[in-house]
Design an enzyme around this catalytic site. Structure first.
Site, PDB file in Angstrom:
ATOM      1  N   GLY A  96       0.800  -1.215   0.000  1.00  0.00           N
ATOM      2  CA  GLY A  96       0.000   0.000   0.000  1.00  0.00           C
ATOM      3  C   GLY A  96       0.833   1.266   0.000  1.00  0.00           C
TER       4      GLY A  96
ATOM      5  CG  LEU B  88      -0.808   1.590  -3.884  1.00  0.00           C
ATOM      6  CD1 LEU B  88      -1.921   1.148  -4.827  1.00  0.00           C
ATOM      7  CD2 LEU B  88       0.266   0.511  -3.793  1.00  0.00           C
ATOM      8  CG  HIS B  89       5.343   5.187  -4.747  1.00  0.00           C
ATOM      9  ND1 HIS B  89       5.965   4.469  -5.766  1.00  0.00           N
ATOM     10  CD2 HIS B  89       5.838   4.662  -3.593  1.00  0.00           C
ATOM     11  CE1 HIS B  89       6.792   3.590  -5.269  1.00  0.00           C
ATOM     12  NE2 HIS B  89       6.733   3.665  -3.943  1.00  0.00           N
TER      13      HIS B  89
ATOM     14  CG  HIS C 106       3.530   0.803  -5.256  1.00  0.00           C
ATOM     15  ND1 HIS C 106       3.667   1.885  -4.412  1.00  0.00           N
ATOM     16  CD2 HIS C 106       4.124  -0.239  -4.617  1.00  0.00           C
ATOM     17  CE1 HIS C 106       4.288   1.512  -3.313  1.00  0.00           C
ATOM     18  NE2 HIS C 106       4.588   0.229  -3.414  1.00  0.00           N
TER      19      HIS C 106
ATOM     20  CE  LYS D 224      11.783   1.450  -3.277  1.00  0.00           C
ATOM     21  NZ  LYS D 224      11.962   0.843  -1.916  1.00  0.00           N
TER      22      LYS D 224
ATOM     23  CB  SER E 191      10.566   4.604  -0.946  1.00  0.00           C
ATOM     24  OG  SER E 191      10.292   3.926   0.262  1.00  0.00           O
TER      25      SER E 191
ATOM     26  NE  ARG F  92      10.533   1.683   5.570  1.00  0.00           N
ATOM     27  CZ  ARG F  92      10.319   0.478   5.073  1.00  0.00           C
ATOM     28  NH1 ARG F  92      10.396   0.302   3.766  1.00  0.00           N
ATOM     29  NH2 ARG F  92      10.029  -0.546   5.862  1.00  0.00           N
TER      30      ARG F  92
END
Length: 286
Positions: free
Chosen positions: A31, A33-34, A37, A149, A185, A187
């Site tokens: 999840g 999502l960017h 993804h 990645k 990412s 994060r």
């Protein structure tokens, strides 16, 4: 797009697709999502008749409880993106659905899981193998898509698929980057504005290390990357290794032929960022 939260419902949906003779693409995600993804989803959509995307923050692959607690969860935004991307099924279970009882399986993942991320995050790759194998059993996809990645993770998943006898094409897809080079990412949203400005130095340093490597030894190249990244505020390299891209074993000198991959993990503040770069065969040490 159908949102399914039960394993039974997922199996029924993919069984119906398979009975219609459709090829099935799977994109496992956690999840938040960017565009990275969504590039995997687009690839799956282009290459398959029926696309399943999972959203599940898998607790067994987190060896840091705080990292699990703070991992971003954005289900409403995620499902809107997946529907727009043409996904057929979004599988969004809760932890009790996936793990009604503890998963005690230990996978013999071998050397690919013992270095770098495997060394720094004990149990992490076994947790990855647990959840991905479960998804493979539920969906039995034609193809499954993963981003480069997480380069070492792809090697681990290939090993797990071999161990479990899955006849599934594992498709690795290029890293997607922000306009300033930072690897996309989930994060990244945890970075402060100051950290976000500094974080692209990871990719810039890896990129410049290709030129450095032409005239320097492998060990010198590693030192160049680590020292350069660590010279910036908020940045602390956890590891940087140059490895064989198939075995993931760190190398001591440039090989006489074949690509190598440089894998790095950097703490930017308390946010753990990973990236990698491939070095061409011509980089021989002097």
């Amino acid at each position: 797009m159908e949102i399914i939260r039960s394993i039974k419902g997922l199996r029924e949906a993919v069984s119906a697709a398979r009975q219609r003779g459709l090829s099935i693409g799977l994109v496992p995600t956690m999840g938040a999502l960017h565009a990275g993804h969504l590039s995997l989803v687009a690839r799956a959509r282009a290459e398959n008749d029926f696309v399943v995307t999972s959203i599940f923050v898998n607790p067994t692959q987190f060896n840091n409880p705080e990292d699990l607690r703070t991992y971003p969860r954005t289900e409403e935004a995620d499902t809107a993106k997946l529907e727009k991307a043409g996904v057929d099924v979004a599988f969004i279970p809760d932890a009790d659905e996936i793990y009604p009882e503890p998963d005690t399986r230990i996978f013999d993942l071998g050397p690919v899981a013992e270095t770098m991320e495997g060394a720094m995050r004990p149990g992490h790759f076994n947790g990855v193998a647990q959840i991905v194998s479960k998804l493979f059993y539920y969906v039995t996809p034609t193809r499954a898509y993963f981003g480069e990645k997480d380069f070492q993770q792809i090697a681990v998943i290939r090993r797990m698929a071999e161990l479990e006898g899955f006849d599934i094409e594992i498709v690795d897809c290029p890293i997607c980057r922000e306009s300033d080079g930072l690897a996309m990412s989930s994060r990244n949203v945890r970075l402060t504005s100051e950290q976000r400005e500094i974080a692209p130095v990871i990719h810039r340093t890896l990129d410049s290390s290709r030129d450095w490597a032409r005239d320097h030894s492998l060990e010198s190249t590693k030192r160049y990357v680590i020292d350069t990244v660590n010279s910036f505020p908020h940045m602390q390299t956890e590891y940087f290794e140059i490895a064989d891209p198939l075995t993931m074993q760190p190398l001591q000198e440039w090989p006489s032929e074949g690509e190598t991959v440089g894998c790095i993990t950097v703490y930017c503040g308390d946010v753990r960022l990973i990236d990698n770069i491939k070095y061409p065969p011509k980089n021989l040490s002097k």
